[in-house]
Design a protein around this motif. Structure first.
Motif, PDB file in Angstrom:
ATOM      1  N   GLY A  75     -23.896   1.947 -15.084  1.00 12.86           N
ATOM      2  CA  GLY A  75     -24.117   0.849 -14.145  1.00 12.86           C
ATOM      3  C   GLY A  75     -23.162  -0.305 -14.365  1.00 12.86           C
ATOM      4  N   ASN A  76     -21.880   0.016 -14.611  1.00 13.19           N
ATOM      5  CA  ASN A  76     -20.912  -1.023 -14.959  1.00 13.19           C
ATOM      6  C   ASN A  76     -19.614  -0.849 -14.164  1.00 13.19           C
ATOM      7  N   LEU A  77     -19.226  -1.902 -13.448  1.00 15.54           N
ATOM      8  CA  LEU A  77     -17.980  -1.916 -12.695  1.00 15.54           C
ATOM      9  C   LEU A  77     -17.235  -3.208 -13.014  1.00 15.54           C
ATOM     10  N   ILE A  78     -15.971  -3.086 -13.420  1.00 15.17           N
ATOM     11  CA  ILE A  78     -15.164  -4.259 -13.755  1.00 15.17           C
ATOM     12  C   ILE A  78     -13.901  -4.260 -12.909  1.00 15.17           C
ATOM     13  N   LEU A  79     -13.650  -5.364 -12.228  1.00 15.89           N
ATOM     14  CA  LEU A  79     -12.482  -5.525 -11.365  1.00 15.89           C
ATOM     15  C   LEU A  79     -11.566  -6.610 -11.920  1.00 15.89           C
TER      16      LEU A  79
ATOM     17  N   TRP B  46     -11.475 -11.857 -13.458  1.00 19.88           N
ATOM     18  CA  TRP B  46     -12.239 -10.619 -13.526  1.00 19.88           C
ATOM     19  C   TRP B  46     -13.546 -10.797 -12.756  1.00 19.88           C
ATOM     20  N   LEU B  47     -14.042  -9.721 -12.183  1.00 19.98           N
ATOM     21  CA  LEU B  47     -15.361  -9.726 -11.539  1.00 19.98           C
ATOM     22  C   LEU B  47     -16.100  -8.489 -12.038  1.00 19.98           C
ATOM     23  N   GLU B  48     -17.249  -8.721 -12.672  1.00 17.23           N
ATOM     24  CA  GLU B  48     -17.983  -7.607 -13.290  1.00 17.23           C
ATOM     25  C   GLU B  48     -19.400  -7.517 -12.752  1.00 17.23           C
ATOM     26  N   PHE B  49     -19.829  -6.283 -12.507  1.00 10.34           N
ATOM     27  CA  PHE B  49     -21.213  -5.986 -12.138  1.00 10.34           C
ATOM     28  C   PHE B  49     -21.779  -5.070 -13.220  1.00 10.34           C
ATOM     29  N   LYS B  50     -22.945  -5.429 -13.724  1.00 10.18           N
ATOM     30  CA  LYS B  50     -23.551  -4.616 -14.784  1.00 10.18           C
ATOM     31  C   LYS B  50     -25.065  -4.638 -14.661  1.00 10.18           C
ATOM     32  N   ILE B  51     -25.667  -3.458 -14.738  1.00  9.81           N
ATOM     33  CA  ILE B  51     -27.127  -3.351 -14.672  1.00  9.81           C
ATOM     34  C   ILE B  51     -27.659  -3.036 -16.066  1.00  9.81           C
TER      35      ILE B  51
ATOM     36  N   ASN C  41      -1.019  -1.423 -18.812  1.00  9.63           N
ATOM     37  CA  ASN C  41      -2.118  -0.484 -18.953  1.00  9.63           C
ATOM     38  C   ASN C  41      -3.451  -1.202 -18.776  1.00  9.63           C
ATOM     39  N   ILE C  42      -4.397  -0.493 -18.218  1.00 10.73           N
ATOM     40  CA  ILE C  42      -5.720  -1.047 -17.965  1.00 10.73           C
ATOM     41  C   ILE C  42      -6.373  -1.557 -19.244  1.00 10.73           C
ATOM     42  N   SER C  43      -6.185  -0.803 -20.326  1.00 14.67           N
ATOM     43  CA  SER C  43      -6.835  -1.151 -21.589  1.00 14.67           C
ATOM     44  C   SER C  43      -6.434  -2.534 -22.104  1.00 14.67           C
ATOM     45  N   GLN C  44      -5.274  -3.041 -21.651  1.00 13.08           N
ATOM     46  CA  GLN C  44      -4.811  -4.344 -22.089  1.00 13.08           C
ATOM     47  C   GLN C  44      -5.630  -5.492 -21.487  1.00 13.08           C
ATOM     48  N   HIS C  45      -6.427  -5.182 -20.476  1.00 11.31           N
ATOM     49  CA  HIS C  45      -7.251  -6.203 -19.823  1.00 11.31           C
ATOM     50  C   HIS C  45      -8.742  -6.004 -20.108  1.00 11.31           C
ATOM     51  N   LEU C  46      -9.029  -5.108 -21.034  1.00 10.74           N
ATOM     52  CA  LEU C  46     -10.402  -4.862 -21.459  1.00 10.74           C
ATOM     53  C   LEU C  46     -10.487  -5.038 -22.972  1.00 10.74           C
ATOM     54  N   PRO C  47     -11.597  -5.576 -23.491  1.00 11.58           N
ATOM     55  CA  PRO C  47     -12.744  -6.101 -22.747  1.00 11.58           C
ATOM     56  C   PRO C  47     -12.414  -7.429 -22.062  1.00 11.58           C
TER      57      PRO C  47
ATOM     58  N   ASP D 137      -8.003   2.428  -9.427  1.00  9.74           N
ATOM     59  CA  ASP D 137      -7.992   2.329  -7.963  1.00  9.74           C
ATOM     60  C   ASP D 137      -7.759   0.898  -7.502  1.00  9.74           C
ATOM     61  N   ALA D 138      -7.121   0.775  -6.338  1.00 10.79           N
ATOM     62  CA  ALA D 138      -7.020  -0.523  -5.677  1.00 10.79           C
ATOM     63  C   ALA D 138      -8.292  -0.740  -4.870  1.00 10.79           C
ATOM     64  N   LEU D 139      -8.784  -1.981  -4.860  1.00 12.62           N
ATOM     65  CA  LEU D 139      -9.984  -2.310  -4.096  1.00 12.62           C
ATOM     66  C   LEU D 139      -9.748  -3.710  -3.491  1.00 12.62           C
ATOM     67  N   ASP D 140      -9.264  -3.730  -2.244  1.00 14.59           N
ATOM     68  CA  ASP D 140      -8.835  -4.982  -1.607  1.00 14.59           C
ATOM     69  C   ASP D 140      -7.816  -5.683  -2.507  1.00 14.59           C
ATOM     70  N   PHE D 141      -8.067  -6.938  -2.885  1.00 15.07           N
ATOM     71  CA  PHE D 141      -7.089  -7.578  -3.775  1.00 15.07           C
ATOM     72  C   PHE D 141      -7.508  -7.512  -5.240  1.00 15.07           C
ATOM     73  N   TRP D 142      -8.290  -6.494  -5.578  1.00 17.46           N
ATOM     74  CA  TRP D 142      -8.687  -6.243  -6.960  1.00 17.46           C
ATOM     75  C   TRP D 142      -8.131  -4.901  -7.421  1.00 17.46           C
ATOM     76  N   ARG D 143      -8.087  -4.716  -8.744  1.00 17.52           N
ATOM     77  CA  ARG D 143      -7.769  -3.431  -9.343  1.00 17.52           C
ATOM     78  C   ARG D 143      -8.953  -3.034 -10.209  1.00 17.52           C
ATOM     79  N   VAL D 144      -9.419  -1.804 -10.075  1.00 19.57           N
ATOM     80  CA  VAL D 144     -10.570  -1.337 -10.849  1.00 19.57           C
ATOM     81  C   VAL D 144     -10.133  -1.079 -12.292  1.00 19.57           C
ATOM     82  N   LEU D 145     -10.752  -1.794 -13.228  1.00 20.52           N
ATOM     83  CA  LEU D 145     -10.453  -1.599 -14.653  1.00 20.52           C
ATOM     84  C   LEU D 145     -11.391  -0.584 -15.287  1.00 20.52           C
ATOM     85  N   TYR D 146     -12.647  -0.626 -14.861  1.00 19.55           N
ATOM     86  CA  TYR D 146     -13.654   0.241 -15.477  1.00 19.55           C
ATOM     87  C   TYR D 146     -14.719   0.561 -14.433  1.00 19.55           C
ATOM     88  N   ALA D 147     -15.075   1.830 -14.348  1.00 23.64           N
ATOM     89  CA  ALA D 147     -16.101   2.235 -13.383  1.00 23.64           C
ATOM     90  C   ALA D 147     -16.933   3.357 -13.990  1.00 23.64           C
TER      91      ALA D 147
END
Length: 472
Positions: free
Chosen positions: A410-414, A425-430, A319-325, A395-405
């Motif tokens: 303004g937060n995206l976590i891959l 993990w790769l995170e973008f946050k404003i 489950n996604i929640s297992q990789h967050l935060p 969602d799949a995003l190239d070789f990443w999986r979207v955990l949070y959008a």
């Protein structure tokens, strides 16, 4: 009516849900992880989402007893290429056990055409599931389909990859096997019209399009629709294993799915009769019509669902929640920040990252990393993304999986699905007017630590360049 929808996050389930709502039904969606299921805004009033794992009996209590009918769309090859048939048996048994104590009068099961004595493991599993479901106290309606053609379907994506990338194909002899492809539009029509129809109770039907074609003819017809010249030469020397690698390296499919597909493609899947067409007043479209419609959806960026977003397309098994935060303890962290000029513009660029858009800086290096990942059995970059401008958790995003959008925040976590000696993990946050870009790596042993220091020099200009492009 109150309808139970299993496989709600899958390729078929996502498309069936709004149609059931349009028909005036209340739908109970079974998902294993609520965090990766986004209910369409115009459906929310008539949708109930429950967390259920049919491999875990303790979760079945979440299913209400007051349902009128159910759809059984649990069709994934699971997370294993070796024992998915056993797991599908368990799921079916648990499903029957629970539905038997509800008020459900009908269950509709979407299966595969099984009219050959020598079935593949994949098709045998479908047949076994049908036998298990038929033991229930409810009326079972089984719809058996072969190749499903629609934007985002595994078959469509594989055919598109092969036609687009290979002007000349040296292909295995199973390309001469006959099948009867059907448009996703018609599959959904059969699923809707079978509901509460007594004529379908306790019956099994083969559903297919208006054309019977070999896989070779399907590839050439696809090329014709796209106005491309293609030549295909079939050879007898390609073993199932070589054929699987052929699909794996040329297309966006995973190796385990390629293996299952190759096994199934050696078996002829043609409808034995089309009596259901008259019974339900459905006129299936031709293969070329289905391809044309699917390509139009892709061109308009209106792909409603894609097989790539199912976990089977990658290495994600939990489950996604297992990789967050995102963790920090025992991790290596590369965080960069930059003041942005226009928040809406930057958010638009972040939400368009990957796929055809690329990664804004050093794309050739990302492509090399994706190629290396493929060589070692990873997913590579070929999965791309389902839509060009929208992203949802799961969602799949190239070789990443979207955990949070969450675009409002303004937060995206891959989360990385590439082959790694650790987790990434790769995170973008404003925050206010500052964009934070954070790469986090949790190493696994000494090889993980060595990997981090080996790629660290590349971070200096790849991540710096990407941040600058996003903030400009």
């Amino acid at each position: 009516m109150k309808i139970l929808l299993t496989g709600a996050t899958g390729y078929i389930g996502k498309r069936l849900l709004p149609l059931l709502i349009k028909e005036g039904h209340h739908v109970v969606c079974c998902v294993r992880d609520k965090n990766r299921f986004s209910v369409p805004q115009d459906c929310k009033e008539n949708v109930e989402v429950i967390e259920v794992d049919f491999l875990n009996e303790t979760t079945l209590s979440a299913i209400p007893n007051t349902i009128d009918a159910a759809y059984y769309l649990i069709h994934s090859m699971s997370s294993s290429s070796t024992n998915y048939d056993e797991l599908e048996k368990i799921s079916a048994h648990n499903f029957v056990q629970k539905i038997n104590i509800t008020s459900a009068k009908q269950v509709i099961y979407l299966s595969g055409i099984v009219n050959d004595k020598s079935l593949s493991k994949h098709l045998s599993s479908r047949k076994n599931v049908e036998n298990i479901l038929s033991s229930g106290t409810f009326a079972l309606t089984t719809l058996r389909a072969g190749i499903i053609v629609g934007s985002g379907s595994a078959s469509f994506e594989i055919i598109r990859d092969l036609v687009n990338k290979l002007p000349i194909m040296i292909a295995p002899k199973w390309l001469n096997t006959k099948c009867q492809p059907i448009a996703i539009t018609n599959v959904l029509e059969f699923l809707i019209k079978s509901l509460s129809n007594p004529a379908t109770y306790g019956q099994s039907f083969d559903i297919g399009g208006s054309d019977i074609l070999t896989y070779k003819e399907m590839l050439l017809a696809f090329a014709k629709v796209k106005k491309l010249k293609r030549w295909i030469i079939t050879v007898p020397i390609m073993t199932p294993k070589l054929s699987s690698y052929w699909l794996y390296f040329v297309t966006s499919t995973s190796y385990k799915l390629a293996t299952a597909l190759v096994s199934s493609m050696k078996v002829e899947v043609v409808c034995r009769d089309n009596s259901i067409n008259k019974l339900l007043q459905v006129n299936p479209m031709s293969y070329e019509e289905a391809v044309t419609k699917a390509l139009l959806k892709v061109d308009e960026d209106k792909v409603a669902s894609s097989w790539k977003d199912a976990f089977i397309s990658g290495r994600f098994k939990t489950n996604i929640s297992q990789h967050l935060p995102v963790p920090t303890k025992g991790c290596y962290i590369d965080q960069r920040k930059m003041t942005i000029k226009n928040q809406d513009y930057t958010l638009s660029k972040i939400w368009s990252i990957g796929g055809e858009t690329g990664w804004y800086y050093g794309n050739w290096l990302w492509e090399i990393r994706g190629f290396i990942d493929k060589l070692v059995g990873g997913v590579g970059l070929r999965r791309g993304r389902t839509n060009k401008r929208t992203i949802f958790a799961g969602d799949a995003l190239d070789f990443w999986r979207v955990l949070y959008a969450n675009k409002t925040q303004g937060n995206l976590i891959l989360y990385a699905e590439m082959k790694l000696p650790g987790e990434a993990w790769l995170e973008f946050k404003i925050v206010d007017t500052v964009l934070y870009q954070t790469a986090t790596f949790k190493p696994r042993g000494i090889w993980g630590k060595l990997y981090w220091y080996a790629v660290l020099p590349f971070h200096g200009f790849i991540f710096k360049g990407m941040l600058k492009k996003l903030a400009d």
